[in-house]
Design a protein around this motif. Structure first.
Motif, PDB file in Angstrom:
ATOM      1  N   HIS A   1       9.296  -2.430   2.637  1.00  0.00           N
ATOM      2  CA  HIS A   1       9.194  -0.991   2.914  1.00  0.00           C
ATOM      3  C   HIS A   1       8.548  -0.739   4.276  1.00  0.00           C
ATOM      4  O   HIS A   1       8.646   0.346   4.833  1.00  0.00           O
ATOM      5  CB  HIS A   1       8.319  -0.300   1.852  1.00  0.00           C
TER       6      HIS A   1
ATOM      7  N   MET B   1       8.224   2.735   6.375  1.00  0.00           N
ATOM      8  CA  MET B   1       7.104   3.512   5.839  1.00  0.00           C
ATOM      9  C   MET B   1       5.824   3.060   6.539  1.00  0.00           C
ATOM     10  O   MET B   1       4.992   2.356   5.981  1.00  0.00           O
ATOM     11  CB  MET B   1       7.017   3.325   4.328  1.00  0.00           C
TER      12      MET B   1
ATOM     13  N   HIS C   1       3.860   2.905  -4.284  1.00  0.00           N
ATOM     14  CA  HIS C   1       3.616   2.372  -2.943  1.00  0.00           C
ATOM     15  C   HIS C   1       2.124   2.137  -2.706  1.00  0.00           C
ATOM     16  O   HIS C   1       1.337   3.078  -2.784  1.00  0.00           O
ATOM     17  CB  HIS C   1       4.121   3.341  -1.878  1.00  0.00           C
TER      18      HIS C   1
ATOM     19  N   LEU D   1       4.206  -2.884   0.709  1.00  0.00           N
ATOM     20  CA  LEU D   1       5.380  -3.607   0.214  1.00  0.00           C
ATOM     21  C   LEU D   1       6.151  -4.058   1.450  1.00  0.00           C
ATOM     22  O   LEU D   1       6.545  -3.243   2.284  1.00  0.00           O
ATOM     23  CB  LEU D   1       6.243  -2.717  -0.687  1.00  0.00           C
TER      24      LEU D   1
ATOM     25  N   CYS E   1       2.871   1.293   4.133  1.00  0.00           N
ATOM     26  CA  CYS E   1       3.087   0.767   2.787  1.00  0.00           C
ATOM     27  C   CYS E   1       2.996  -0.752   2.870  1.00  0.00           C
ATOM     28  O   CYS E   1       3.557  -1.364   3.771  1.00  0.00           O
ATOM     29  CB  CYS E   1       4.456   1.176   2.267  1.00  0.00           C
TER      30      CYS E   1
HETATM   31 CU   LIG Z   1       6.419   1.227  -0.290  1.00  0.00          CU
END
Ligand SMILES: [Cu+2]
Length: 664
Positions: free
Chosen positions: A649, A653, A595, A646, A644
């Motif tokens: 995500h 997150m 991550h 991404l 995070c």
């Molecule tokens: Cu992530």
């Protein structure tokens, strides 16, 4: 982008609402400048300089795959134009929204007032359709950065661009030529479709899951019993040991400065020139391993900040990170700039050459990694790892290229007798309660002492409000070297949203990461690690941290749920920091994915070993089953995003970090 032929647009994947606006955008596209329609744009043709910028966000037809699709583009380009600022200037940016939905632009890694940061819900309300928002702030830094939407999943549909800030003082990095190399991932699917598929099945895009043939090969190599013990472990974990990326080349086309591997972005140089390449990972979900076969790369900056030069053959760049490298190509050759994804499901590619007619061979991708015990936070269990990395590694390879001096000896003590352990026992370790750990050998010494002193699971100092996470205030480790505090899994990590907890996370500092660990041995490549990063100039804030936050990155791959400490953003209270304080953040990765974690508004000063020269980053990759520490000076009041990077995500997150003036 390839040449488009006529205004007809094929829009099978777009929703009805997008379809309506799509027709309008298609008609508007006829009046676009030729460069935006024909596709090939020489590097940095779209550079905008000065201190006043007009950016327009609109639908633009693109064709990266042979099928026409609509992108959300800035000034008609994917990526958007290169913005070139000067340190010390006050910049004004008028951003107009011509989309049917709200949008935003966030200036990634830029130090600015929180209401200029461009995060809807935290900095401002976002930019409504038809509206223009004016950003204005003083530029207080220099280097390679980027900008992108912070709304919905718009990064996935093209809303990102490069940003380079020229220093006020002479640049310590000298070069004859300067190119941005922006990496990104494009999908013809809509991001909402991708997300829906992941929610339904976390493994949807993973086409590398084991087959019957794999099973047979494994049995021959390892024997029947061992094979089934290994598999039992993975089945119990309900994971695939090949889940390296959750969105892959199955749907993605990887781009370099907006060029597909076929359209081959090309950077020209003259004999004897020093070339500066400013790599920016503007992907939604893709981590890349970058190399230029035949050339050494001297890393001179990370996340826009000058570092002591390091010569490498290869480096990993997480989503949102930037690395500047200097190369000195031979005047007679062409070179391939090769960026393969971490899971080896595809690559972005370009060419550096003195002669535009030449191009170099495109190398084969390296072998695809599989996950090991170490990536499950079980420490450096040499034996297990050797068995599981396809039997290709020696003990030396398994141990970070022999870098044993850097390993955490406290965790290693007593490990020798564990190497003979049954794998089925390991499988329970990953999900063990913290309370059970006391009986394990080889544990961190402080953990064995029952290490619950000095932290409060409810957030430490109540005068600062309802904070989350584990906060340590006593016996903190000195600045620069990271943390040896006990690893504590809070009760909130014990729900169905968390499928793994790292019992013994290893330090992510000296580890080049999954799939790169044996590249020195196997290919003779020197691979960059975070431990190589040392700031070029001395650390500015020399204070010791006064408290330490231990935050766990958590998730459930099967259900595609992502969170911190088992709590998703919607259910979380802000993390409150006192204005001016210096803290340490230790991130523990309790998942099997890497991550890249980004804190807005303040630097993340990565503790790479030397307190005098701590490198400053805005995004830090946390490897599976590992931990990493950095220092933060809370010198920016207001509400900041911390998440995070991404894209899929991010909804879970994610935390708000709130910097407030302390009383008294
Ligand atoms: Cu992530």
């Amino acid at each position: 982008m390839k040449t488009r032929n006529g205004p007809q647009i094929e829009l099978p994947q777009l929703s009805r609402r997008q379809f309506v606006t799509g027709i309008a955008a298609g008609a508007a596209a006829l009046s676009l400048p030729v460069s935006a329609r024909t596709g090939y744009r020489p590097a940095q043709a779209q550079a905008l300089r000065g201190n006043r910028f007009d950016l327009s966000i609109d639908y633009t037809p693109v064709n990266f795959t042979g099928r026409e699709r609509l992108a959300t583009a800035i000034n008609g380009g994917v990526p958007g134009p290169l913005l070139r600022w000067r340190e010390g200037d006050t910049v004004t940016l008028n951003v107009s929204n011509r989309l049917a939905h709200d949008t935003s632009i966030h200036w990634h890694g830029i130090i600015l007032p929180s209401h200029m940061d461009g995060v809807p819900g935290l900095s401002y309300a976002g930019i409504r359709p038809g509206e223009t928002f004016t950003y204005q702030f003083k530029v207080q830094q220099s280097g390679t950065f980027w900008y992108h939407s912070h709304s919905d999943f718009q990064e996935q549909t093209g809303l990102y661009g490069p940003l380079v800030i020229d220093p006020a003082e002479p640049d310590p990095v000298q070069s004859d030529r300067d190119y941005v190399v922006m990496l990104s991932d494009w999908s013809d699917e809509s991001p909402h479709d991708i997300y829906a598929k992941l929610k339904k099945e976390g493994h949807y895009y993973n086409r590398r899951r084991r087959t019957a043939g794999d099973l047979w090969r494994e049995i021959r190599a390892k024997g029947l019993a061992q094979t089934f013990r290994d598999r039992e472990m993975w089945n119990e974990m309900r994971m695939s040991d090949r889940d390296i990326s959750d969105v892959t080349g199955y749907t993605y086309t990887y781009l370099m400065n907006g060029h597909t591997p076929d359209s081959n972005w090309t950077g020209l140089f003259r004999r004897g020139e020093k070339v500066r390449l400013r790599f920016i990972n503007g992907s939604s979900m893709s981590i890349f391993d970058v190399r230029i076969p035949g050339l050494k790369m001297t890393v001179v900056a990370s996340d826009g900040q000058n570092v002591e030069p390091v010569s490498v053959d290869e480096f990993r760049i997480g989503v949102a990170e930037t690395y500047d490298v200097i190369v000195e190509p031979d005047g007679d050759s062409a070179y391939t700039v090769f960026a393969q994804t971490i899971d080896r499901s595809g690559y972005a590619r370009g060419t550096l050459t003195a002669d535009a007619r030449l191009q170099a061979k495109v190398p084969a991708m390296d072998y695809a990694p599989v996950l090991t015990h170490r990536d499950m936070g079980m420490g450096n269990m040499g034996m297990g790892e050797m068995k599981m990395e396809h039997g290709s590694m020696s003990a030396k390879g398994a141990m970070n290229g022999g870098d044993m001096s850097t390993m955490e000896h406290s965790q290693h003590a007593g490990m020798g007798d564990m190497s003979g352990m049954d794998h089925s026992q390991h499988s329970t370790m990953g999900t063990m309660d913290h309370s059970q750990h006391g009986s394990m050998s080889g544990m961190n010494h402080r953990q064995q002492q029952g290490g619950t002193q000095g932290y409060s699971p409810h957030g430490g100092r109540p005068e600062l409000g309802g904070m989350q996470g584990v906060w340590y205030t006593d016996n903190l480790d000195p600045a620069g070297g990271g943390s040896n505090q006990p690893i504590v899994h809070l009760p909130s990590e014990h729900g169905y949203g968390v499928d793994m907890r790292s019992a013994m996370p290893t330090s992510g500092l000296h580890d080049p990461g999954i799939g790169l660990r044996d590249h020195r041995e196997r290919y003779g490549r020197r691979v960059l690690t975070y431990a190589d990063l040392r700031n070029l100039t001395p650390t500015i804030d020399r204070r010791e941290p006064t408290r330490e936050l231990q935050l766990h990155l958590t998730g459930n791959m099967e259900r595609y749920m992502w969170s911190m400490d088992g709590i998703k953003f919607n259910d979380a209270e802000p993390l409150v920091l006192k204005y001016g304080e210096r803290i340490r953040v230790t991130l523990v990765n309790d998942t099997m994915m890497t991550h890249p974690i980004h804190l807005h508004g303040m630097w993340s000063e990565l503790e790479t070993g030397d307190a005098q020269f701590i490198p400053r980053k805005h995004t830090i990759m946390v490897q599976p089953g590992s931990k990493i520490s950095y220092l933060v000076t809370a010198d920016a009041l207001g509400r900041w995003a911390y998440h995070c990077h991404l894209l899929y995500h991010m909804p879970g997150m994610f935390r708000e970090v709130r910097v407030v003036r302390g009383e008294g």
